[in-house]
Design a protein around this motif. Structure first.
Motif, PDB file in Angstrom:
ATOM      1  N   ASN A  65       0.811  -1.217   0.000  1.00 22.90           N
ATOM      2  CA  ASN A  65       0.000   0.000   0.000  1.00 22.90           C
ATOM      3  C   ASN A  65       0.842   1.263   0.000  1.00 22.90           C
ATOM      4  OD1 ASN A  65      -2.535   1.244  -0.213  1.00 22.90           O
ATOM      5  ND2 ASN A  65      -3.406  -0.160   1.295  1.00 22.90           N
ATOM      6  N   TYR A  66       0.113   2.366  -0.201  1.00 27.16           N
ATOM      7  CA  TYR A  66       0.644   3.725  -0.193  1.00 27.16           C
ATOM      8  C   TYR A  66      -0.104   4.534   0.857  1.00 27.16           C
ATOM      9  CZ  TYR A  66       3.034   2.758  -4.605  1.00 27.16           C
ATOM     10  OH  TYR A  66       3.872   2.247  -5.558  1.00 27.16           O
ATOM     11  N   PRO A  67       0.422   5.708   1.230  1.00 23.75           N
ATOM     12  CA  PRO A  67      -0.332   6.547   2.163  1.00 23.75           C
ATOM     13  C   PRO A  67      -1.753   6.786   1.660  1.00 23.75           C
ATOM     14  CG  PRO A  67       1.874   7.434   1.823  1.00 23.75           C
ATOM     15  CD  PRO A  67       1.701   6.324   0.826  1.00 23.75           C
ATOM     16  N   PRO A  68      -2.735   6.814   2.563  1.00 25.14           N
ATOM     17  CA  PRO A  68      -2.582   6.951   4.017  1.00 25.14           C
ATOM     18  C   PRO A  68      -2.796   5.678   4.825  1.00 25.14           C
ATOM     19  CG  PRO A  68      -4.805   7.575   3.399  1.00 25.14           C
ATOM     20  CD  PRO A  68      -4.127   7.123   2.134  1.00 25.14           C
ATOM     21  N   ASP A  69      -2.652   4.483   4.234  1.00 27.60           N
ATOM     22  CA  ASP A  69      -3.065   3.289   4.970  1.00 27.60           C
ATOM     23  C   ASP A  69      -2.323   2.073   4.443  1.00 27.60           C
ATOM     24  OD1 ASP A  69      -4.474   1.552   6.587  1.00 27.60           O
ATOM     25  OD2 ASP A  69      -6.255   1.525   5.345  1.00 27.60           O
ATOM     26  N   TRP A  70      -1.906   1.180   5.355  1.00 27.91           N
ATOM     27  CA  TRP A  70      -1.300  -0.079   4.912  1.00 27.91           C
ATOM     28  C   TRP A  70      -2.319  -1.219   4.844  1.00 27.91           C
ATOM     29  CZ3 TRP A  70       1.940   1.436   9.524  1.00 27.91           C
ATOM     30  CH2 TRP A  70       1.334   1.066  10.739  1.00 27.91           C
ATOM     31  N   GLY A  71      -3.570  -0.984   5.253  1.00 28.17           N
ATOM     32  CA  GLY A  71      -4.605  -1.999   5.151  1.00 28.17           C
ATOM     33  C   GLY A  71      -5.113  -2.161   3.732  1.00 28.17           C
ATOM     34  N   GLU A  72      -5.647  -3.347   3.426  1.00 31.33           N
ATOM     35  CA  GLU A  72      -6.107  -3.638   2.063  1.00 31.33           C
ATOM     36  C   GLU A  72      -7.598  -3.389   1.865  1.00 31.33           C
ATOM     37  OE1 GLU A  72      -2.881  -7.053   0.728  1.00 31.33           O
ATOM     38  OE2 GLU A  72      -4.823  -7.698   1.484  1.00 31.33           O
ATOM     39  N   HIS A  73      -8.340  -3.110   2.937  1.00 28.96           N
ATOM     40  CA  HIS A  73      -9.767  -2.746   2.866  1.00 28.96           C
ATOM     41  C   HIS A  73     -10.659  -3.906   2.440  1.00 28.96           C
ATOM     42  CE1 HIS A  73      -8.482   1.741   2.186  1.00 28.96           C
ATOM     43  NE2 HIS A  73      -7.889   1.167   3.225  1.00 28.96           N
ATOM     44  N   THR A  74     -10.211  -5.131   2.703  1.00 30.91           N
ATOM     45  CA  THR A  74     -11.013  -6.311   2.332  1.00 30.91           C
ATOM     46  C   THR A  74     -11.467  -7.026   3.603  1.00 30.91           C
ATOM     47  OG1 THR A  74      -8.908  -7.479   1.986  1.00 30.91           O
ATOM     48  CG2 THR A  74     -10.024  -6.606   0.034  1.00 30.91           C
ATOM     49  N   ALA A  75     -10.821  -8.114   3.943  1.00 37.37           N
ATOM     50  CA  ALA A  75     -11.246  -8.900   5.104  1.00 37.37           C
ATOM     51  C   ALA A  75     -10.901  -8.187   6.408  1.00 37.37           C
ATOM     52  CB  ALA A  75     -10.574 -10.269   5.075  1.00 37.37           C
ATOM     53  N   SER A  76     -11.836  -8.209   7.353  1.00 35.83           N
ATOM     54  CA  SER A  76     -11.616  -7.667   8.693  1.00 35.83           C
ATOM     55  C   SER A  76     -11.873  -8.762   9.725  1.00 35.83           C
ATOM     56  CB  SER A  76     -12.553  -6.490   8.966  1.00 35.83           C
ATOM     57  OG  SER A  76     -12.153  -5.336   8.252  1.00 35.83           O
ATOM     58  N   ILE A  77     -11.105  -8.743  10.784  1.00 39.87           N
ATOM     59  CA  ILE A  77     -11.316  -9.709  11.871  1.00 39.87           C
ATOM     60  C   ILE A  77     -12.313  -9.074  12.829  1.00 39.87           C
ATOM     61  CG2 ILE A  77     -10.212 -11.049  13.692  1.00 39.87           C
ATOM     62  CD1 ILE A  77      -7.626 -10.916  12.056  1.00 39.87           C
ATOM     63  N   ARG A  78     -13.582  -9.375  12.599  1.00 41.24           N
ATOM     64  CA  ARG A  78     -14.667  -8.817  13.397  1.00 41.24           C
ATOM     65  C   ARG A  78     -15.906  -9.693  13.234  1.00 41.24           C
ATOM     66  NH1 ARG A  78     -15.286  -3.216  10.056  1.00 41.24           N
ATOM     67  NH2 ARG A  78     -15.831  -4.056   8.020  1.00 41.24           N
ATOM     68  N   LYS A  79     -16.830  -9.485  14.121  1.00 45.31           N
ATOM     69  CA  LYS A  79     -18.082 -10.233  14.091  1.00 45.31           C
ATOM     70  C   LYS A  79     -18.794 -10.002  12.765  1.00 45.31           C
ATOM     71  CE  LYS A  79     -22.202 -11.029  16.942  1.00 45.31           C
ATOM     72  NZ  LYS A  79     -22.919 -10.617  18.180  1.00 45.31           N
ATOM     73  N   GLY A  80     -19.211 -11.085  12.130  1.00 43.45           N
ATOM     74  CA  GLY A  80     -19.957 -10.985  10.882  1.00 43.45           C
ATOM     75  C   GLY A  80     -19.124 -11.140   9.626  1.00 43.45           C
ATOM     76  N   ASP A  81     -17.789 -11.068   9.735  1.00 43.53           N
ATOM     77  CA  ASP A  81     -16.952 -11.257   8.545  1.00 43.53           C
ATOM     78  C   ASP A  81     -16.702 -12.747   8.350  1.00 43.53           C
ATOM     79  OD1 ASP A  81     -14.824 -11.433   6.631  1.00 43.53           O
ATOM     80  OD2 ASP A  81     -14.378  -9.329   7.013  1.00 43.53           O
ATOM     81  N   LYS A  82     -17.266 -13.290   7.287  1.00 48.86           N
ATOM     82  CA  LYS A  82     -17.205 -14.731   7.050  1.00 48.86           C
ATOM     83  C   LYS A  82     -16.121 -15.116   6.042  1.00 48.86           C
ATOM     84  CE  LYS A  82     -22.095 -15.196   8.220  1.00 48.86           C
ATOM     85  NZ  LYS A  82     -21.767 -15.612   9.617  1.00 48.86           N
ATOM     86  N   THR A  83     -15.189 -14.217   5.766  1.00 50.25           N
ATOM     87  CA  THR A  83     -14.070 -14.545   4.888  1.00 50.25           C
ATOM     88  C   THR A  83     -13.327 -15.757   5.448  1.00 50.25           C
ATOM     89  OG1 THR A  83     -13.805 -12.207   4.315  1.00 50.25           O
ATOM     90  CG2 THR A  83     -11.977 -13.676   3.797  1.00 50.25           C
ATOM     91  N   ILE A  84     -13.122 -16.768   4.620  1.00 58.00           N
ATOM     92  CA  ILE A  84     -12.448 -17.999   5.036  1.00 58.00           C
ATOM     93  C   ILE A  84     -10.941 -17.852   4.819  1.00 58.00           C
ATOM     94  CG2 ILE A  84     -12.238 -20.477   4.673  1.00 58.00           C
ATOM     95  CD1 ILE A  84     -14.873 -19.615   5.943  1.00 58.00           C
TER      96      ILE A  84
END
Length: 395
Positions: free
Chosen positions: A323-342
């Protein structure tokens, strides 16, 4: 280039598969991380409009950007030079012209103006004006939201990407230890940040670092009640708790890491909070493996810490990497309730179950990759509250 041409072509192929499933003929990629991922383009030019055009029935993308950046595209990408199209400088920050007017004209010239065109609408770098000008310039096209289409392709990393993140981890280990070493009573926050920056860029004797997408986050004292504060010229005081959230970066690939320091003897509430967070973090790391859903990790965290009475409403992690500024996150899978990404092998996450209460907080995090049988952290530093009198709390 950071990767061989074959890897870029494989990424293009996977992107076109997603385009086909979504009914998209032409994809306009404006996120600089996605541009880099698909073409190799790497420059600090994302403050002006630029894009990569992927056509479902054409092998090579087209890069369009500011004229003075075109040679940068020739140097850093695998594209034919004739597929690098610069726009004149009078399109830059003009009240009468807009770079999307130029893009629309190019799409007309190459016969792509009456197709279904995907745009990354939820994107730091694609403005409302961009969308309006494309609609105006392409009246026969059907514009479709293609936000995160490429981001999801990026979710599973190649072995080379993993190697780059391991190098980034070596850098963040050095930067974190430098910060912990320098923090002390009477020291200015900005002086600690300066040395961290130096270490991040200098890297190791074997490989240098790159600028990270987020600056060092260094809240101290009562400011540890919130995570995203940077340094000031204030001096640390005895008793202060200091949070450090940093990343190493190598060829735009990140390995984030958070740790917490106390200057002198910590209060009982800080010691208790650190015990709770580290216990929950360790429990999550022990259960992560392929085949489980992201929400199962968050459930493990929640059940592990519930006896403490502490409640954390925000997510405890997210996919990250290039990634580039302003974030190193990819904006896809999140570790939180309701995220069913396997989870799959070679997915990479920043697991950061920090807790920020009204007047104090604590962070300990790990960047990790999912392995064939579990997970492994990129960095290797003690997960504990560091105390600057030479005594470490035991967790």
């Amino acid at each position: 280039m950071a990767f061989g041409t074959a890897e870029y072509k494989e990424r293009i192929y996977k992107t076109k598969e997603r385009m086909s499933k979504q009914g998209i003929d032409v994809l306009l990629v404006t996120d600089p991380a996605n541009m880099n991922y698909l073409s190799g383009y790497d420059g600090w030019s994302f403050y002006v409009h630029q894009m990569l055009i992927i056509m479902i029935d054409e092998e090579q993308p087209i890069w369009i950007g500011r004229g003075q950046d075109a040679n940068g595209a020739k140097v850093t990408t695998w594209l034919y030079h004739e597929n690098i199209i610069p726009y004149p400088d009078d399109y830059v920050q003009s009240n009468t012209k807009h770079p999307m007017d130029f893009v629309a004209d190019i799409l007309k010239q190459i016969g792509q103006d009456n197709r279904t065109i995907g745009v990354e609408m939820e994107n730091y770098y694609f403005t409302a004006k961009c969308y309006e000008q494309l609609k105006k310039g392409l009246p026969n096209a059907s514009l479709k939201d293609a936000t995160l289409l490429v981001n999801w392709v990026r979710l599973v990393k190649s072995d080379t990407e993993i190697e780059y993140m391991k190098r980034a981890a070596k850098i963040v280990e050095k930067a974190m230890m430098k910060g912990i070493e320098l923090i002390g009573e009477g020291v200015r926050e900005c002086d600690v940040a300066a040395e961290i920056f130096h270490t991040q860029i200098k890297g190791t004797p074997e490989f240098g670092g790159d600028y990270p997408a987020i600056v060092p986050l260094l809240p101290s004292g009562e400011k540890t009640s919130t995570p995203h504060l940077t340094c000031t010229d204030e001096r640390y005081k005895k008793g202060d708790t200091v949070i450090l959230e940093l990343a190493g970066c190598y060829k735009r690939y990140h390995s984030p890491l958070a740790r917490t320091v106390n200057i002198g003897k910590p209060s009982e509430k800080i010691k208790t909070l650190s015990d709770v967070v580290v216990e929950g973090l360790n429990a999550c790391l022990d259960m992560i493996k392929p085949g489980i859903a992201c929400e199962e990790i968050e459930e493990t965290w929640r059940k592990t810490i519930e006896k403490s009475g502490i409640v954390k409403d925000s997510r405890i992690g997210y996919a990250m990497g290039l990634n580039y500024p302003p974030d190193w996150g990819e904006h896809t899978a999140s570790i939180r309730k309701g995220d069913k990404t396997i989870l799959q092998p070679n997915m990479t996450f920043h697991l950061i179950p920090g807790v920020w209460l009204d007047q104090y907080g604590f962070e300990a995090s790990e960047a990790l990759r999912v392995t064939e049988n579990g997970c492994e952290t990129f960095a290797s530093l003690p997960r504990q509250l560091f105390i600057k009198d030479g005594i470490l709390t035991k967790n």
